[in-house]
Design a protein around this motif. Structure first.
Motif, PDB file in Angstrom:
ATOM      1  N   UNK A 102       0.840  -1.190   0.000  1.00 55.96           N
ATOM      2  CA  UNK A 102       0.000   0.000   0.000  1.00 55.96           C
ATOM      3  C   UNK A 102       0.878   1.244   0.000  1.00 55.96           C
ATOM      4  N   UNK A 103       0.409   2.267  -0.686  1.00 61.28           N
ATOM      5  CA  UNK A 103       1.115   3.541  -0.701  1.00 61.28           C
ATOM      6  C   UNK A 103       0.135   4.612  -1.166  1.00 61.28           C
ATOM      7  N   UNK A 104       0.511   5.859  -1.005  1.00 58.53           N
ATOM      8  CA  UNK A 104      -0.302   6.943  -1.557  1.00 58.53           C
ATOM      9  C   UNK A 104      -0.272   6.881  -3.075  1.00 58.53           C
ATOM     10  N   UNK A 105      -1.351   7.309  -3.703  1.00 53.31           N
ATOM     11  CA  UNK A 105      -1.297   7.500  -5.147  1.00 53.31           C
ATOM     12  C   UNK A 105      -0.739   8.895  -5.405  1.00 53.31           C
ATOM     13  N   UNK A 106      -0.150   9.093  -6.569  1.00 56.86           N
ATOM     14  CA  UNK A 106       0.457  10.376  -6.915  1.00 56.86           C
ATOM     15  C   UNK A 106      -0.122  10.864  -8.237  1.00 56.86           C
ATOM     16  N   UNK A 107       0.298  12.058  -8.640  1.00 57.05           N
ATOM     17  CA  UNK A 107      -0.211  12.591  -9.905  1.00 57.05           C
ATOM     18  C   UNK A 107       0.261  11.771 -11.103  1.00 57.05           C
ATOM     19  N   UNK A 108       1.236  10.877 -10.895  1.00 53.65           N
ATOM     20  CA  UNK A 108       1.637   9.972 -11.968  1.00 53.65           C
ATOM     21  C   UNK A 108       0.514   8.996 -12.324  1.00 53.65           C
ATOM     22  N   UNK A 109      -0.389   8.770 -11.372  1.00 58.60           N
ATOM     23  CA  UNK A 109      -1.496   7.841 -11.591  1.00 58.60           C
ATOM     24  C   UNK A 109      -2.772   8.560 -12.031  1.00 58.60           C
ATOM     25  N   UNK A 110      -2.698   9.872 -12.203  1.00 55.24           N
ATOM     26  CA  UNK A 110      -3.895  10.673 -12.455  1.00 55.24           C
ATOM     27  C   UNK A 110      -4.640  10.239 -13.714  1.00 55.24           C
ATOM     28  N   UNK A 111      -3.925  10.046 -14.810  1.00 54.40           N
ATOM     29  CA  UNK A 111      -4.586   9.653 -16.060  1.00 54.40           C
ATOM     30  C   UNK A 111      -5.325   8.330 -15.892  1.00 54.40           C
ATOM     31  N   UNK A 112      -4.669   7.383 -15.252  1.00 56.62           N
ATOM     32  CA  UNK A 112      -5.268   6.061 -15.051  1.00 56.62           C
ATOM     33  C   UNK A 112      -6.522   6.166 -14.185  1.00 56.62           C
ATOM     34  N   UNK A 113      -6.450   6.949 -13.113  1.00 60.26           N
ATOM     35  CA  UNK A 113      -7.592   7.104 -12.212  1.00 60.26           C
ATOM     36  C   UNK A 113      -8.729   7.841 -12.906  1.00 60.26           C
ATOM     37  N   UNK A 114      -8.391   8.888 -13.657  1.00 62.47           N
ATOM     38  CA  UNK A 114      -9.441   9.647 -14.350  1.00 62.47           C
ATOM     39  C   UNK A 114     -10.166   8.777 -15.372  1.00 62.47           C
ATOM     40  N   UNK A 115      -9.424   7.968 -16.106  1.00 64.83           N
ATOM     41  CA  UNK A 115     -10.027   7.149 -17.160  1.00 64.83           C
ATOM     42  C   UNK A 115     -10.984   6.094 -16.613  1.00 64.83           C
ATOM     43  N   UNK A 116     -10.897   5.792 -15.323  1.00 67.39           N
ATOM     44  CA  UNK A 116     -11.822   4.835 -14.718  1.00 67.39           C
ATOM     45  C   UNK A 116     -12.776   5.502 -13.730  1.00 67.39           C
TER      46      UNK A 116
END
Length: 284
Positions: A154-168
């Motif tokens: 487990x870890x914090x999500x970062x803005x590097x994951x933003x595209x992936x999170x937005x697309x779902x």
């Protein structure tokens, strides 16, 4: 008779406003979560246009406030004896005509007050959604035996994951891309979050953010990893992390989403009330 007006509660007074909502905990947890979250953002130096107002400066007496954040308005009142008249009067002072649309999340006890303002100000309701308000205290979390899966981290999500999170993101079709993208980015950068990552590949498998009210938000799992208990694992870990820092956990879940409701209930959350999400605009 003095004319009613909205008087700003300056940021230096926000800690005192927060303190009001610690009474009879967790009765006012929703209001506390909103103000404390924006207070923390201000203390971090985040650039926002957030302003908080009360009716005639009476917030120390009735706990009534309106918080303005771009196209969103949050409101609350402890003015029970007057049947929330201070909130009703404050809502009628909002310059609704200055917005294309206004989005509001609020507790069920304030529904009649908002409905009256909608009628008085001739507003059109374009969205009206009911959610369950789930709550779990830090004491309940601390007393649990929380075992993590060894093959996951487990870890914090970062803005590097933003595209992936937005697309779902389920709401991506409900508001403009720029608005939705920037909203998620702000939550990721400024608030706590928990991501569950595959320990070998480092891929993000499941995640949960914390929204501007302090509630769990945007709990999602990659479609290829559904039915593995990852969502439950993320919620459990998030509860643990918040409990360690002295915070309770809560979430707003669509009342029609039986699967998510059962997930939070299985994690020990209790439904304490309903929360409404309403979007309005001036009638043409």
């Amino acid at each position: 008779m003095t004319e009613n007006r909205l008087v700003e509660i300056i940021p230096e007074e926000w800690p005192k406003l927060c303190a009001l909502f610690r009474r009879n905990w967790p009765e006012h947890v929703f209001a506390y979560g909103i103000v404390s979250n924006y207070l923390r953002w201000a203390q971090q130096g985040a650039e926002t246009n957030v302003r908080i107002f009360s009716l005639n400066g009476t917030w120390p007496d009735n706990g009534t406030f309106l918080l303005f954040d771009e196209f969103e308005i949050y409101f609350y009142s402890m003015d029970v004896d007057s049947k929330y008249k201070s909130l009703s009067d404050a809502l009628c002072l909002v310059k609704w005509e200055g917005y294309r649309e206004v989005s509001m999340d609020f507790l069920e006890k304030h529904r009649a007050t908002l409905d009256a303002a909608i009628t008085t100000k001739n507003l059109f309701v374009s969205k009206d959604t009911l959610t369950n308000f789930y709550y779990k205290s830090k004491e309940e979390v601390i007393n649990e035996d929380l075992a993590n899966r060894q093959e996951l981290r487990f870890d914090r999500v970062t803005d590097e994951h933003l595209d992936h999170i937005y697309n779902q993101w389920p709401l991506r079709t409900s508001i403009s891309k720029d608005t939705g993208y920037n909203l998620l980015k702000r939550l990721i950068l400024l608030n706590d979050s928990v991501g569950l990552f595959d320990i070998d590949s480092g891929n993000l498998l499941s995640w949960c953010l914390r929204d501007q009210t302090g509630a769990f938000s945007d709990l999602q799992t990659n479609e290829t990893h559904l039915r593995k208990g990852y969502g439950r694992a993320v919620v459990t870990e998030f509860c643990r992390r918040l409990a360690v820092q002295g915070d309770d956990s809560y979430a707003f879940v669509l009342a029609t989403n039986e699967k998510s409701c059962k997930l939070f209930e299985s994690c020990g959350f209790t439904k304490i009330t309903h929360l409404h999400w309403v979007v309005v605009r001036k009638k043409e």
